[in-house]
Write a protein that holds these residues in place. Structure first.
Motif, mmCIF file in Angstrom:
data_model
loop_
_atom_site.group_PDB
_atom_site.id
_atom_site.type_symbol
_atom_site.label_atom_id
_atom_site.label_comp_id
_atom_site.label_asym_id
_atom_site.label_seq_id
_atom_site.Cartn_x
_atom_site.Cartn_y
_atom_site.Cartn_z
ATOM 1 N N GLU A 48 50.189 4.479 -24.134
ATOM 2 C CA GLU A 48 49.611 3.545 -23.175
ATOM 3 C C GLU A 48 50.047 3.885 -21.754
ATOM 4 O OE1 GLU A 48 47.303 1.106 -23.558
ATOM 5 O OE2 GLU A 48 47.149 1.985 -25.536
ATOM 6 N N ARG A 49 51.290 4.288 -21.568
ATOM 7 C CA ARG A 49 51.768 4.649 -20.232
ATOM 8 C C ARG A 49 51.033 5.872 -19.722
ATOM 9 N NH1 ARG A 49 56.929 3.256 -22.287
ATOM 10 N NH2 ARG A 49 57.316 5.412 -22.809
ATOM 11 N N ARG A 50 50.775 6.822 -20.596
ATOM 12 C CA ARG A 50 50.110 8.043 -20.187
ATOM 13 C C ARG A 50 48.623 7.828 -19.994
ATOM 14 N NH1 ARG A 50 51.172 12.219 -24.704
ATOM 15 N NH2 ARG A 50 49.938 10.614 -25.595
ATOM 16 N N ASN A 51 48.026 7.015 -20.839
ATOM 17 C CA ASN A 51 46.583 6.835 -20.809
ATOM 18 C C ASN A 51 46.225 5.864 -19.690
ATOM 19 O OD1 ASN A 51 43.884 6.352 -21.256
ATOM 20 N ND2 ASN A 51 44.074 6.340 -23.476
ATOM 21 N N PHE A 52 45.721 6.393 -18.609
ATOM 22 C CA PHE A 52 45.412 5.605 -17.420
ATOM 23 C C PHE A 52 43.948 5.178 -17.360
ATOM 24 C CE2 PHE A 52 45.462 10.153 -16.684
ATOM 25 C CZ PHE A 52 44.145 10.382 -16.335
ATOM 26 N N LEU A 53 43.164 5.491 -18.379
ATOM 27 C CA LEU A 53 41.744 5.153 -18.361
ATOM 28 C C LEU A 53 41.557 3.639 -18.367
ATOM 29 C CD1 LEU A 53 40.383 7.805 -20.886
ATOM 30 C CD2 LEU A 53 40.552 7.962 -18.393
ATOM 31 N N SER A 54 40.715 3.158 -17.474
ATOM 32 C CA SER A 54 40.555 1.719 -17.281
ATOM 33 C C SER A 54 39.617 1.101 -18.312
ATOM 34 C CB SER A 54 40.023 1.454 -15.875
ATOM 35 O OG SER A 54 38.839 2.176 -15.665
ATOM 36 N N THR A 55 39.844 -0.180 -18.583
ATOM 37 C CA THR A 55 38.981 -0.904 -19.522
ATOM 38 C C THR A 55 38.464 -2.199 -18.913
ATOM 39 O OG1 THR A 55 40.896 -1.977 -20.507
ATOM 40 C CG2 THR A 55 40.070 0.020 -21.607
ATOM 41 N N GLY A 56 38.539 -2.318 -17.608
ATOM 42 C CA GLY A 56 38.051 -3.527 -16.940
ATOM 43 C C GLY A 56 36.546 -3.685 -17.100
ATOM 44 N N ASN A 135 23.642 -6.237 -23.729
ATOM 45 C CA ASN A 135 22.394 -5.753 -23.125
ATOM 46 C C ASN A 135 22.613 -4.437 -22.390
ATOM 47 O OD1 ASN A 135 20.990 -7.999 -24.002
ATOM 48 N ND2 ASN A 135 21.550 -9.191 -22.208
ATOM 49 N N GLY A 136 23.057 -3.438 -23.100
ATOM 50 C CA GLY A 136 23.288 -2.134 -22.496
ATOM 51 C C GLY A 136 24.129 -1.262 -23.402
ATOM 52 N N ALA A 137 24.338 -0.048 -22.952
ATOM 53 C CA ALA A 137 25.102 0.932 -23.725
ATOM 54 C C ALA A 137 26.577 0.834 -23.330
ATOM 55 C CB ALA A 137 24.553 2.326 -23.460
ATOM 56 N N VAL A 138 27.362 0.136 -24.115
ATOM 57 C CA VAL A 138 28.754 -0.156 -23.772
ATOM 58 C C VAL A 138 29.595 1.123 -23.726
ATOM 59 C CG1 VAL A 138 30.848 -1.400 -24.453
ATOM 60 C CG2 VAL A 138 28.609 -2.485 -24.711
ATOM 61 N N LEU A 139 29.647 1.874 -24.828
ATOM 62 C CA LEU A 139 30.493 3.071 -24.850
ATOM 63 C C LEU A 139 30.022 4.105 -23.845
ATOM 64 C CD1 LEU A 139 31.330 3.533 -28.630
ATOM 65 C CD2 LEU A 139 32.797 2.671 -26.808
ATOM 66 N N LYS A 140 28.728 4.254 -23.705
ATOM 67 C CA LYS A 140 28.176 5.188 -22.725
ATOM 68 C C LYS A 140 28.652 4.808 -21.318
ATOM 69 C CE LYS A 140 23.755 6.957 -21.144
ATOM 70 N NZ LYS A 140 22.379 7.149 -21.552
ATOM 71 N N SER A 141 28.614 3.532 -21.011
ATOM 72 C CA SER A 141 29.028 3.053 -19.692
ATOM 73 C C SER A 141 30.507 3.331 -19.448
ATOM 74 C CB SER A 141 28.745 1.552 -19.570
ATOM 75 O OG SER A 141 27.371 1.298 -19.786
ATOM 76 N N TYR A 142 31.334 3.107 -20.467
ATOM 77 C CA TYR A 142 32.770 3.374 -20.308
ATOM 78 C C TYR A 142 33.053 4.870 -20.197
ATOM 79 C CZ TYR A 142 34.509 -1.365 -20.558
ATOM 80 O OH TYR A 142 34.797 -2.661 -20.260
ATOM 81 N N VAL A 143 32.366 5.679 -21.000
ATOM 82 C CA VAL A 143 32.554 7.132 -20.906
ATOM 83 C C VAL A 143 32.201 7.597 -19.496
ATOM 84 C CG1 VAL A 143 31.626 9.367 -21.681
ATOM 85 C CG2 VAL A 143 32.316 7.643 -23.363
ATOM 86 N N ASN A 144 31.133 7.041 -18.936
ATOM 87 C CA ASN A 144 30.717 7.384 -17.577
ATOM 88 C C ASN A 144 31.784 6.987 -16.556
ATOM 89 O OD1 ASN A 144 28.687 8.441 -15.772
ATOM 90 N ND2 ASN A 144 28.309 6.328 -15.140
ATOM 91 N N ARG A 145 32.543 5.949 -16.837
ATOM 92 C CA ARG A 145 33.631 5.547 -15.940
ATOM 93 C C ARG A 145 34.877 6.409 -16.160
ATOM 94 N NH1 ARG A 145 36.354 -0.340 -15.641
ATOM 95 N NH2 ARG A 145 35.104 -0.617 -13.796
ATOM 96 N N TRP A 146 35.207 6.678 -17.419
ATOM 97 C CA TRP A 146 36.454 7.374 -17.734
ATOM 98 C C TRP A 146 36.477 8.832 -17.306
ATOM 99 C CZ3 TRP A 146 36.089 5.270 -23.348
ATOM 100 C CH2 TRP A 146 36.496 3.933 -23.377
ATOM 101 N N LEU A 147 35.389 9.547 -17.534
ATOM 102 C CA LEU A 147 35.410 10.993 -17.290
ATOM 103 C C LEU A 147 35.775 11.362 -15.844
ATOM 104 C CD1 LEU A 147 32.508 12.213 -19.593
ATOM 105 C CD2 LEU A 147 34.976 12.207 -20.048
ATOM 106 N N PRO A 148 35.217 10.704 -14.822
ATOM 107 C CA PRO A 148 35.628 11.056 -13.458
ATOM 108 C C PRO A 148 37.085 10.698 -13.157
ATOM 109 C CG PRO A 148 33.548 9.861 -13.426
ATOM 110 C CD PRO A 148 34.090 9.781 -14.818
ATOM 111 N N GLU A 149 37.675 9.781 -13.928
ATOM 112 C CA GLU A 149 39.075 9.404 -13.725
ATOM 113 C C GLU A 149 40.030 10.519 -14.153
ATOM 114 O OE1 GLU A 149 39.734 5.737 -15.845
ATOM 115 O OE2 GLU A 149 38.562 4.561 -14.415
ATOM 116 N N MET A 150 39.532 11.466 -14.934
ATOM 117 C CA MET A 150 40.377 12.552 -15.442
ATOM 118 C C MET A 150 40.139 13.808 -14.604
ATOM 119 S SD MET A 150 39.910 11.913 -19.513
ATOM 120 C CE MET A 150 41.442 12.680 -19.978
ATOM 121 N N GLU A 151 41.181 14.273 -13.943
ATOM 122 C CA GLU A 151 41.029 15.429 -13.046
ATOM 123 C C GLU A 151 40.691 16.717 -13.785
ATOM 124 O OE1 GLU A 151 45.649 16.770 -12.424
ATOM 125 O OE2 GLU A 151 44.822 15.237 -11.107
ATOM 126 N N GLU A 152 40.899 16.763 -15.092
ATOM 127 C CA GLU A 152 40.551 17.947 -15.883
ATOM 128 C C GLU A 152 39.041 18.140 -15.998
ATOM 129 O OE1 GLU A 152 44.344 16.153 -17.552
ATOM 130 O OE2 GLU A 152 42.386 15.412 -16.989
#
Length: 193
Positions: A48-56, A135-152
């Motif tokens: 959890e400390r390492r994983n900085f991906l947001s879930t808001g 009413n939307g693609a939940v995992l798709k939306s989160y993946v779209n948020r998470w990927l830019p958060e990772m500098e790799e």
């Protein structure tokens, strides 16, 4: 007593029982469960400390929304080839039927592992969210948020239809120093010939 038992008794007639030191019985079961629970909690806390991906809260994307992201410095031709599905996919992750939290952990570990293995092109299948009650693609939306958060992550885009279309995303990972040197060596050899 039958004949076999008599023979056995005769053979054992001079044998004395070994004296055994008193032993202390450990309650191993309780100790193991406590240790296992403590180790799991510590591992989860580290993760959890390492994983900085947001879930808001996020705005949910349409199931057919096309994803595209490119960091500055990624060549247009490289991004075009990624969008066309021309890179060999070296690993894949399927997020179908996962909760957001489980998907968050899986995406984070998947990208970290791909970087350790020096992979360049991977795919994540997130689905379109047709079976979602929202009413939307939940995992798709989160993946779209998470990927830019990772500098790799250097770039990503929705996949070609044969690889999942709008329900999957091609990802271009940052080159390792070893891969960069390999390219330099190959380029210098080709120029020298």
């Amino acid at each position: 007593m039958d004949e076999e038992e008599q023979l056995f008794a005769q053979e054992m007639s001079g044998v004395k029982r070994l004296e055994v030191d008193a032993r202390i019985a450990l309650k191993k079961q309780g100790v193991d469960n406590i240790n296992i629970a403590a180790r799991r909690e510590a591992a989860t806390a580290r993760s959890e400390r390492r994983n900085f991906l947001s879930t808001g809260d996020i705005e949910l994307l349409d199931p057919y929304h096309i994803l595209e992201f490119k960091r500055e410095g990624v060549q247009h031709g490289v991004f075009r080839r990624l969008k066309q599905g021309k890179y060999r996919i070296e690993a894949s992750l399927d997020l179908h039927k996962m909760t957001v939290e489980k998907a968050r952990l899986e995406v984070f570990e998947f990208i970290r592992e791909a970087m350790k293995l020096d992979l360049r092109a991977v795919i994540i299948v997130h689905g379109r969210g047709h079976n979602s009650s929202s009413n939307g693609a939940v995992l798709k939306s989160y993946v779209n948020r998470w990927l830019p958060e990772m500098e790799e992550i250097q770039a990503y885009c929705s996949a070609q239809p044969q690889h999942g279309g709008a329900g999957a995303v091609y990802i271009m990972l940052r080159k390792s120093e070893a891969k960069k040197q390999e390219n330099r060596d190959r380029f210098s050899r080709s120029r020298g010939s």
